[in-house]
Design a protein around this motif. Structure first.
Motif, mmCIF file in Angstrom:
data_model
loop_
_atom_site.group_PDB
_atom_site.id
_atom_site.type_symbol
_atom_site.label_atom_id
_atom_site.label_comp_id
_atom_site.label_asym_id
_atom_site.label_seq_id
_atom_site.Cartn_x
_atom_site.Cartn_y
_atom_site.Cartn_z
ATOM 1 N N TRP A 50 31.589 24.085 -32.533
ATOM 2 C CA TRP A 50 32.499 23.962 -31.404
ATOM 3 C C TRP A 50 31.914 24.547 -30.124
ATOM 4 O O TRP A 50 32.358 24.215 -29.017
ATOM 5 C CB TRP A 50 33.847 24.583 -31.751
ATOM 6 C CG TRP A 50 34.485 23.804 -32.872
ATOM 7 C CD1 TRP A 50 34.601 24.181 -34.172
ATOM 8 C CD2 TRP A 50 35.019 22.476 -32.788
ATOM 9 N NE1 TRP A 50 35.184 23.192 -34.913
ATOM 10 C CE2 TRP A 50 35.458 22.133 -34.095
ATOM 11 C CE3 TRP A 50 35.185 21.567 -31.755
ATOM 12 C CZ2 TRP A 50 36.038 20.897 -34.376
ATOM 13 C CZ3 TRP A 50 35.755 20.337 -32.036
ATOM 14 C CH2 TRP A 50 36.178 20.015 -33.332
ATOM 15 N N GLN A 54 31.793 22.390 -26.689
ATOM 16 C CA GLN A 54 32.138 22.913 -25.369
ATOM 17 C C GLN A 54 31.002 22.693 -24.380
ATOM 18 O O GLN A 54 31.247 22.422 -23.188
ATOM 19 C CB GLN A 54 32.480 24.397 -25.455
ATOM 20 C CG GLN A 54 33.047 24.977 -24.169
ATOM 21 C CD GLN A 54 34.302 24.259 -23.699
ATOM 22 O OE1 GLN A 54 35.232 24.066 -24.497
ATOM 23 N NE2 GLN A 54 34.348 23.853 -22.435
ATOM 24 N N GLU A 383 38.996 12.143 -22.997
ATOM 25 C CA GLU A 383 39.891 13.255 -22.697
ATOM 26 C C GLU A 383 41.207 12.763 -22.103
ATOM 27 O O GLU A 383 41.233 11.937 -21.186
ATOM 28 C CB GLU A 383 39.197 14.199 -21.704
ATOM 29 C CG GLU A 383 39.932 15.482 -21.403
ATOM 30 C CD GLU A 383 39.072 16.441 -20.607
ATOM 31 O OE1 GLU A 383 38.850 17.570 -21.069
ATOM 32 O OE2 GLU A 383 38.598 16.054 -19.507
ATOM 33 N N VAL A 413 32.643 14.073 -27.680
ATOM 34 C CA VAL A 413 33.822 14.928 -27.817
ATOM 35 C C VAL A 413 35.068 14.105 -27.498
ATOM 36 O O VAL A 413 35.136 13.433 -26.466
ATOM 37 C CB VAL A 413 33.752 16.151 -26.891
ATOM 38 C CG1 VAL A 413 35.044 16.965 -26.977
ATOM 39 C CG2 VAL A 413 32.544 17.025 -27.241
ATOM 40 N N GLN A 415 39.168 14.771 -27.175
ATOM 41 C CA GLN A 415 40.122 15.872 -27.150
ATOM 42 C C GLN A 415 41.350 15.543 -26.292
ATOM 43 O O GLN A 415 41.291 14.757 -25.346
ATOM 44 C CB GLN A 415 39.463 17.151 -26.631
ATOM 45 C CG GLN A 415 38.940 17.103 -25.205
ATOM 46 C CD GLN A 415 38.269 18.410 -24.797
ATOM 47 O OE1 GLN A 415 37.891 19.236 -25.639
ATOM 48 N NE2 GLN A 415 38.109 18.633 -23.493
ATOM 49 N N ASN A 416 42.474 16.156 -26.692
ATOM 50 C CA ASN A 416 43.715 16.106 -25.918
ATOM 51 C C ASN A 416 44.194 14.675 -25.672
ATOM 52 O O ASN A 416 44.673 14.342 -24.587
ATOM 53 C CB ASN A 416 43.546 16.838 -24.582
ATOM 54 C CG ASN A 416 43.045 18.252 -24.767
ATOM 55 O OD1 ASN A 416 43.430 18.944 -25.705
ATOM 56 N ND2 ASN A 416 42.150 18.694 -23.889
ATOM 57 N N TYR A 440 32.837 15.376 -32.277
ATOM 58 C CA TYR A 440 33.817 16.455 -32.332
ATOM 59 C C TYR A 440 35.162 15.915 -31.850
ATOM 60 O O TYR A 440 35.264 15.367 -30.738
ATOM 61 C CB TYR A 440 33.373 17.614 -31.430
ATOM 62 C CG TYR A 440 31.935 18.015 -31.676
ATOM 63 C CD1 TYR A 440 31.616 19.026 -32.579
ATOM 64 C CD2 TYR A 440 30.894 17.360 -31.014
ATOM 65 C CE1 TYR A 440 30.303 19.380 -32.812
ATOM 66 C CE2 TYR A 440 29.572 17.706 -31.248
ATOM 67 C CZ TYR A 440 29.283 18.716 -32.149
ATOM 68 O OH TYR A 440 27.975 19.051 -32.383
ATOM 69 N N ALA A 441 36.192 16.058 -32.678
ATOM 70 C CA ALA A 441 37.534 15.595 -32.319
ATOM 71 C C ALA A 441 38.503 16.758 -32.487
ATOM 72 O O ALA A 441 38.574 17.355 -33.573
ATOM 73 C CB ALA A 441 37.939 14.417 -33.196
ATOM 74 N N GLN A 442 39.266 17.062 -31.445
ATOM 75 C CA GLN A 442 40.157 18.216 -31.517
ATOM 76 C C GLN A 442 41.392 18.030 -30.648
ATOM 77 O O GLN A 442 41.382 17.309 -29.653
ATOM 78 C CB GLN A 442 39.414 19.486 -31.085
ATOM 79 C CG GLN A 442 38.948 19.496 -29.636
ATOM 80 C CD GLN A 442 38.294 20.812 -29.236
ATOM 81 O OE1 GLN A 442 38.454 21.835 -29.891
ATOM 82 N NE2 GLN A 442 37.542 20.803 -28.142
ATOM 83 N N ASN A 443 42.459 18.701 -31.074
ATOM 84 C CA ASN A 443 43.696 18.780 -30.294
ATOM 85 C C ASN A 443 44.238 17.393 -29.968
ATOM 86 O O ASN A 443 44.408 17.008 -28.803
ATOM 87 C CB ASN A 443 43.465 19.578 -28.998
ATOM 88 C CG ASN A 443 42.847 20.935 -29.260
ATOM 89 O OD1 ASN A 443 43.094 21.557 -30.298
ATOM 90 N ND2 ASN A 443 42.019 21.399 -28.330
ATOM 91 N N LEU A 444 44.527 16.640 -31.030
ATOM 92 C CA LEU A 444 44.956 15.254 -30.886
ATOM 93 C C LEU A 444 46.326 15.048 -31.521
ATOM 94 O O LEU A 444 46.659 15.662 -32.543
ATOM 95 C CB LEU A 444 43.946 14.311 -31.550
ATOM 96 C CG LEU A 444 42.492 14.428 -31.065
ATOM 97 C CD1 LEU A 444 41.586 13.542 -31.910
ATOM 98 C CD2 LEU A 444 42.379 14.059 -29.589
#
Length: 628
Positions: A50, A54, A383, A413, A415-416, A440-444
């Protein structure tokens, strides 16, 4: 400053000419020249994935800046259009009344083309599409240092006449039209132009003020009184037990489509690829003439090594163009607009570097309406977007058959974002012959908005097979909310004869929250000589809610389906091909809700060392390491 701009433009011109020359002669640019991975970022992967994510976000968060000069298309002769109402397709199975430009509306193609050229020649700036309804009967082609910007309330209706996308390409292909270098399902070709296009440009942007800034592909608006539209060209559906997508708009057996044999295609590869021996040729063609359907013929040309200059489609063929396609571009921004009803994939950057798509609403429920398909791209940020799709919301691609010259997709990436509907919310493949790494996949939020009538098929999805091959490594997912679950009935693909995976037994097409399908639609590919490799996948903090179905409160059909490569599908000459299991996968700290198939909430095949840590499925907590 002028001298610097001239140098940049000259460099891009040289790059564009080089790419065209290479593509049309069939020469490879080489994976070594495409999109190198930074040493610093590679080093951070060892420590914390992560941190690398970033670093990618930080790099791509630096705003693109354009020269402070605006070019309004009305200053170049553009005028808004009047609208009428027509009955049109809005999805696979449903129709509604939609607005479309009246006949003989003024075409803004000449004006926006001149505005872009003028802006580019002056050193860049913004080309402004003001509020209003606009009819465009040709492609918007971006050039370096130009930002095409739609103001609030600007609605561009692209012509739904395929002929308008065979007029302006750089390659005169006779009866097939003036065509454009494109990629269709990850194979290179000369084809109808995408509605928005760029080739070998630098520093380009497509932006809007808000989601009332609309690019409308009119994919479901009929061509004429017959009722056929772009989406009709999809032809017969292949998925068994699809929900809400069981038919194709206005398609009936006997009509032209991408999967019906086309008599304009060669009857044999013998003359097109004389270097092939008979065994190779017959393997590529398969039995009968199904391979002559446009959707199969193009991959066959790639497999046979036929250069792009001889892969000619356009008029007389049925390969729908993507809505927005950028090829070989650097520093690309897509931001702040809505795209609707696209003929094919909604956004398709190919071999691009430094790509940002932010705060875009991608809404199209037709066949193959993927929301965003980055292919062989390096450094991509997705994003704060919303996807409401008739196919995968996001599907990362990397070439197919022998078209792997651009290398892998990497350093991506996501995200969101919100995924309202679609096949897979975050998907890798199926076209991945060049490899996919560092995703990287996050906060979905996988909202599954239409869960009752047209549900999200699966949430996290990998698709490949013995034809697509390639590799997936270093895929990290965390913090995913799926409040309405996914499809609660199983959907299937047909298996090959003598396969240990029998048809209608494994829910790889729909029904699981996490699906790794290394046997994706195997009957669609005649050449099956490349075993895929899947390694180093880590998924955590996925929370799945139940939905109130007619049979009770359920979240899915099964929680996890991991179908590794199927060795019996191989049909090459190697008597002992290397076929590796799916390895190094962890799923941790997840709550999968209540699956319908409570007796078998997991399906595993050819998997080594799957680690489940603090994973709750129904009432059972799983902490185990599984190999099958």
């Amino acid at each position: 400053m002028k001298k610097h701009v001239t140098q940049v433009q000259g460099s891009q011109s040289q790059r564009r000419d080089f790419m065209k020359k290479m593509s049309l002669t069939g020469l490879s640019l080489g994976a070594g020249t495409a999109l190198p991975v930074g040493q610093v970022l590679a080093a951070t992967l060892i420590e914390d994935p992560w941190l690398k994510a970033q670093a990618i976000v930080d790099r791509l968060s630096v705003p693109l800046k354009f020269r402070q000069a605006d070019y309004r298309i009305t200053d170049f002769g553009a005028a808004p259009c009047e609208l009428k109402t027509v009955k049109a397709w809005i999805s696979f199975e449903a129709q509604d009344n939609l607005s479309t430009p009246v006949a003989n509306s003024k075409d803004i193609y000449p004006a926006i083309t001149e505005a872009i050229a003028t802006c580019h020649k002056a050193g860049g700036g913004r080309v402004i599409v003001p509020s209003g309804n606009w009819f465009c009967a040709g492609p918007i082609v971006l050039l370096s240092n130009v930002n095409v910007h739609l103001q609030s309330g600007a609605h561009i209706y692209f012509s739904n006449n395929p002929e308008d996308y065979a007029k302006y390409g750089n390659f005169d292909c006779g009866l097939n039209g003036k065509l454009t270098i494109s990629r269709w399902q990850s194979n290179d070709c000369l084809n109808f132009s995408p509605m928005v296009y760029a080739y070998a440009q630098d520093h380009i942007a497509l932006t809007g003020d808000d989601w009332t800034s609309i690019l409308d592909g009119q994919g479901g608006v009929p061509f004429d009184d017959s009722g056929d539209c772009w989406w009709t060209w999809k032809g017969k559906q292949k998925t068994i037990n699809s929900v809400g997508q069981g038919s194709t708009p206005n398609y009936k057996s006997g009509k032209r489509s991408e999967n019906t044999p086309n008599e304009l295609n060669a009857a044999s590869l013998e003359k097109l690829a004389p270097q092939l021996d008979e065994k190779q040729r017959l393997r590529i063609q398969g039995e009968g003439d199904k391979w002559r359907a446009d959707g199969s013929y193009l991959p066959a040309l790639s497999e046979a090594g036929v250069p792009i200059g001889k892969r000619i489609f356009g008029r007389g063929h049925n390969l729908r163009p993507p809505m927005i396609q950028f090829i070989g571009c650097t520093n690309v921004l897509m931001q702040g607009y809505q795209v609707n009803n696209t003929p094919f994939w909604q956004h398709h950057p190919v071999h691009c570097r430094n790509v940002v798509i932010r705060n875009v609403k991608a809404k199209s429920h037709g066949p193959n309406s993927d929301g965003f398909d980055p292919e062989a791209c390096d450094h991509v940020l997705v994003e704060s977007c919303t996807f409401d799709s008739g196919d995968d919301c996001i599907a990362i691609k990397a070439g197919k058959n022998l078209d792997t010259q651009y290398g892998p997709s990497q350093n991506i990436v996501i995200q969101n974002c919100i995924m309202q509907s679609g096949h897979g919310a975050v998907t890798l493949g199926s076209e991945m012959a060049g490899g996919i790494q560092n995703v990287y996949a996050q906060n979905l939020l996988f909202e599954n908005l239409h869960w009752d009538t047209d549900p999200l098929n699966t949430a996290i999805r990998l698709k490949t097979n013995m034809n697509r091959g390639g590799y997936l490594k270093n895929f990290f997912v965390r913090n995913i909310s799926i409040p309405n679950g996914v499809q609660t009935s199983p959907s299937f693909y047909t298996s090959l004869p003598n396969s240990p995976i029998h048809s209608k037994t494994v829910a790889t097409a729909a029904g699981a929250v996490i699906t790794f399908d290394c046997d994706y639609a195997p009957v669609s590919d005649n050449v099956r000589t490349r075993a895929p490799v899947v390694d180093n996948v880590h998924i955590s903090n996925v929370t799945v809610g139940n939905a109130a179905t007619k049979k009770g409160q359920f979240s899915c059909y099964q929680a996890i389906v991991i179908l590794g490569p199927v060795a019996s599908d191989y049909n090459g000459d190697d008597k002992n091909p290397l076929v590796f299991p799916v390895t190094n996968v962890t799923i941790s700290d997840c709550q999968f809700g209540t699956p319908v198939n409570a007796d078998s909430p997991l399906y595993l095949y050819n998997v080594k060392g799957l680690e489940l840590k603090n994973v709750k499925i129904g009432d059972k907590l799983h902490n185990s390491i599984l190999s099958v």
